[in-house]
Design a protein around this motif. Structure first.
Motif, short mmCIF file in Angstrom:
data_model
loop_
_atom_site.label_atom_id
_atom_site.label_comp_id
_atom_site.label_asym_id
_atom_site.label_seq_id
_atom_site.Cartn_x
_atom_site.Cartn_y
_atom_site.Cartn_z
N LYS A 104 0.85 -1.22 -0.15
CA LYS A 104 0.09 0.21 0.06
C LYS A 104 0.97 1.19 0.10
CE LYS A 104 -4.06 -2.02 2.16
NZ LYS A 104 -5.06 -1.95 3.16
N MET A 105 2.01 1.28 0.91
CA MET A 105 2.84 2.39 0.86
C MET A 105 3.50 2.54 -0.36
SD MET A 105 5.88 3.14 3.33
CE MET A 105 5.10 3.12 4.60
N ALA A 106 3.71 1.44 -1.03
CA ALA A 106 4.58 1.57 -2.29
C ALA A 106 3.60 2.14 -3.49
CB ALA A 106 5.15 0.22 -3.08
N ASN A 148 1.00 3.92 -3.20
CA ASN A 148 0.76 5.43 -2.60
C ASN A 148 1.77 6.20 -3.19
OD1 ASN A 148 -1.80 4.91 -1.69
ND2 ASN A 148 -1.17 4.86 0.56
N LEU A 149 3.09 5.91 -3.01
CA LEU A 149 4.32 6.73 -3.36
C LEU A 149 4.22 6.73 -4.83
CD1 LEU A 149 7.04 7.99 -2.96
CD2 LEU A 149 8.04 5.62 -2.84
N MET A 150 3.87 5.72 -5.73
CA MET A 150 3.90 5.60 -6.95
C MET A 150 2.63 6.37 -7.61
SD MET A 150 6.81 4.48 -7.77
CE MET A 150 6.54 4.41 -9.73
N ALA A 167 1.71 9.08 -5.81
CA ALA A 167 1.80 10.59 -5.27
C ALA A 167 3.07 11.17 -6.19
CB ALA A 167 2.51 10.64 -4.03
N VAL A 168 4.12 10.43 -6.65
CA VAL A 168 5.11 11.06 -7.39
C VAL A 168 4.59 11.87 -8.78
CG1 VAL A 168 7.18 10.67 -8.92
CG2 VAL A 168 6.86 9.84 -6.35
#
Length: 106
Positions: free
Chosen positions: A38-40, A42-44, A46-47
């Motif tokens: 989930k964190m990965a 969200n990061l992908m 957000a960028v």
């Protein structure tokens, strides 16, 4: 390490020994994996959202463009999650139709 050595090194307590069942370890691994995924994701998300926000403002009306992009990404992700499309299919479409090849998608 004896008591005198621990005092010299200013170690207050021994690390306690804990017994854990294999099922608990498996559950913790699964939870950590899910959280990491989930964190990965969200990061992908957000960028590229920040790139659109910062660099491509002239392509769309400013109001709502980032929200629209995020919504569209979430729709595409739901299609993937529900099994309607696979990553290899997305990679093939991007390469053939958009001329974009993303490294690491094999």
């Amino acid at each position: 390490m004896n008591k005198q050595e621990r005092r010299r090194l200013e170690i207050k307590k021994k690390d306690p020994m804990v017994s854990i069942k294999q099922s608990d370890i498996d559950r913790m691994k699964e939870e950590a994996t899910e959280k990491g995924c989930k964190m990965a994701f969200n990061l992908m998300l957000a960028v590229p959202a920040m790139v659109i926000h910062d660099k491509f403002g002239s392509l769309m009306k400013k109001e709502g463009r980032v929200e629209k992009f995020v919504d569209l990404c979430m729709e595409e992700y739901k299609c993937y999650e529900e099994g309607y499309v696979r990553l290899d299919e997305m990679a093939k479409i991007l390469k053939e139709e958009a001329g974009v090849e993303i490294e690491g998608w094999h």
